[in-house]
Design a protein around this motif. Structure first.
Motif, short mmCIF file in Angstrom:
data_model
loop_
_atom_site.label_atom_id
_atom_site.label_comp_id
_atom_site.label_asym_id
_atom_site.label_seq_id
_atom_site.Cartn_x
_atom_site.Cartn_y
_atom_site.Cartn_z
N THR A 122 1.68 -5.79 -2.32
CA THR A 122 1.31 -5.32 -0.98
C THR A 122 0.41 -4.10 -1.09
N PRO A 123 -0.37 -3.80 -0.01
CA PRO A 123 -1.19 -2.58 0.00
C PRO A 123 -0.36 -1.33 -0.22
N ALA A 124 0.84 -1.29 0.30
CA ALA A 124 1.71 -0.12 0.15
C ALA A 124 2.02 0.14 -1.32
N GLN A 145 -13.38 0.13 1.70
CA GLN A 145 -13.10 0.92 2.91
C GLN A 145 -12.70 0.02 4.08
N LEU A 146 -13.31 -1.16 4.15
CA LEU A 146 -12.96 -2.11 5.22
C LEU A 146 -11.55 -2.67 5.03
N PHE A 147 -11.20 -2.96 3.78
CA PHE A 147 -9.85 -3.43 3.48
C PHE A 147 -8.82 -2.38 3.91
N VAL A 148 -9.09 -1.15 3.49
CA VAL A 148 -8.16 -0.04 3.77
C VAL A 148 -7.99 0.16 5.27
N ARG A 149 -9.11 0.12 6.01
CA ARG A 149 -9.04 0.29 7.46
C ARG A 149 -8.22 -0.84 8.09
N MET A 153 -4.79 2.23 6.65
CA MET A 153 -4.70 3.29 5.65
C MET A 153 -6.04 4.00 5.53
N ARG A 154 -6.13 4.97 4.59
CA ARG A 154 -7.37 5.72 4.38
C ARG A 154 -7.79 5.62 2.91
N PRO A 155 -9.11 5.71 2.62
CA PRO A 155 -9.56 5.70 1.22
C PRO A 155 -8.92 6.81 0.39
N GLU A 156 -8.61 7.94 1.07
CA GLU A 156 -8.00 9.08 0.37
C GLU A 156 -6.60 8.77 -0.12
#
Length: 339
Positions: A122-124, A145-149, A153-156
């Protein structure tokens, strides 16, 4: 025939030769590529199979490298007449007062995938870990960045590492240097075959961005419209030929990718790349997807405040494609429906 007559005729022939060379030099179209990858297959097919010449366009395809920003700089400097690269660069240049404009979009969406180690599901679970991209500002960086959004979530939230190329990123992933990598084909085929997991795929997430746009300048279009039409027909027929003739197109890919990595030269992965491009990604009409242009504007806002509220249509000139389509040319290539 006297000496004076012979001299006069030779003089006339010389003038004709000089004029022909001048015309050819003026009519030559230089098309600059920002990278060498299978995504340029339809362009190479148009070049190798004489499709540009068929329509009266004298096209020289050259590799410039250095990413989309570099080819757009060459475009604005007049070194080339058309450029191929991530579409956000041409939009950034226009926002800063450049004469650049997006004219054709051979691909209807981006094809980078986020590949992660098998244990990450998972992204988490990827949060806080290392993810490699080619370079900041690249199509892969935008895709991440699009995946994260999309995940909220954020790129940071991640440690981003620049590693220049997909084969290098895959090698680093295998050595444990990173936990994830934004790969393009054929590297993501190799990774999936070796058991790595695809955590994000634009095609499955309703994500659109400009993978490979073909750009020029408004002044060039105004002064050389007939040339642009001929060039556009070659590009469009290149996509149609690629879709229709697999064997011949694979031969062109093998020839053009001869200096690339072993992965890219592997016939099995080239075949997989061809199938994906022909069936899912190549755009028969070459119209730019409005969603992809809007996505670029959304991300440009951070460094170009003027992009906020800008009209996506103002960065695209569809007039060349519309004229070609209205003539029935595209329909003739597909013998019916093509949209």
């Amino acid at each position: 025939m006297n000496y004076r007559t012979v001299c006069f005729r030779l003089w006339i022939i010389s003038l004709c030769l000089i004029s022909a060379r001048t015309v050819l030099g003026q009519d030559r179209i230089r098309l600059g590529l920002s990278s060498i990858s299978a995504t340029s297959g339809s362009i190479w097919v148009a070049e190798e199979k004489g499709l540009f010449k068929k329509h009266g366009a004298n096209v020289e395809v050259i590799f410039i490298g250095g990413g989309a920003s570099r080819v757009v700089s060459a475009l604005l400097a007049g070194e080339i007449q058309f450029s191929v690269g991530g579409g956000d660069a041409v939009i950034r240049a226009a926002m800063r007062g450049g004469d650049s404009v997006l004219v054709f979009s051979p691909m209807n969406r981006g094809l980078q995938r986020l590949i992660v180690r098998p244990e990450i599901r998972t992204p988490a679970e990827l949060k806080g870990k290392r993810v490699s991209i080619t370079r900041f500002g690249s199509a892969g960086h935008l895709a991440f960045q699009l995946f994260v959004r999309k995940w909220g979530m954020r790129p940071e939230d991640f440690q981003i590492v620049q590693l220049e190329a997909s084969p290098a990123m895959l090698a680093n992933l295998e050595k444990g240097g990173t936990e994830g990598a934004v790969l393009t084909m054929p590297s993501f085929f190799v990774a999936e075959e070796r058991g790595y997991r695809t955590l994000a795929d634009p095609a499955e997430m309703d994500i659109y961005y400009l993978q490979n746009s073909v750009d020029t300048t408004r002044s060039y279009l105004k002064a050389n419209r007939a040339q642009a039409i001929r060039f556009g027909k070659g590009l469009i027929e290149g996509v149609a030929y690629f879709k229709k003739y697999k064997k011949e197109s694979l031969e062109v890919l093998q020839k053009k990718l001869r200096i690339q990595s072993a992965q890219e030269k592997d016939v099995k992965y080239l075949d997989a790349s061809y199938n994906l491009l022909a069936a899912k990604y190549y755009n028969p009409t070459l119209y730019a997807n409005p969603k992809a242009v809007e996505t670029s504007l959304e991300f440009i806002v951070a460094t170009e405040p003027k992009a906020r509220g800008a009209d996506a249509k103002s960065f695209v000139d569809e007039s060349v494609i519309r004229e070609i389509e209205a003539s029935g040319f595209i329909k003739s290539l597909y013998e019916g429906e093509y949209r």
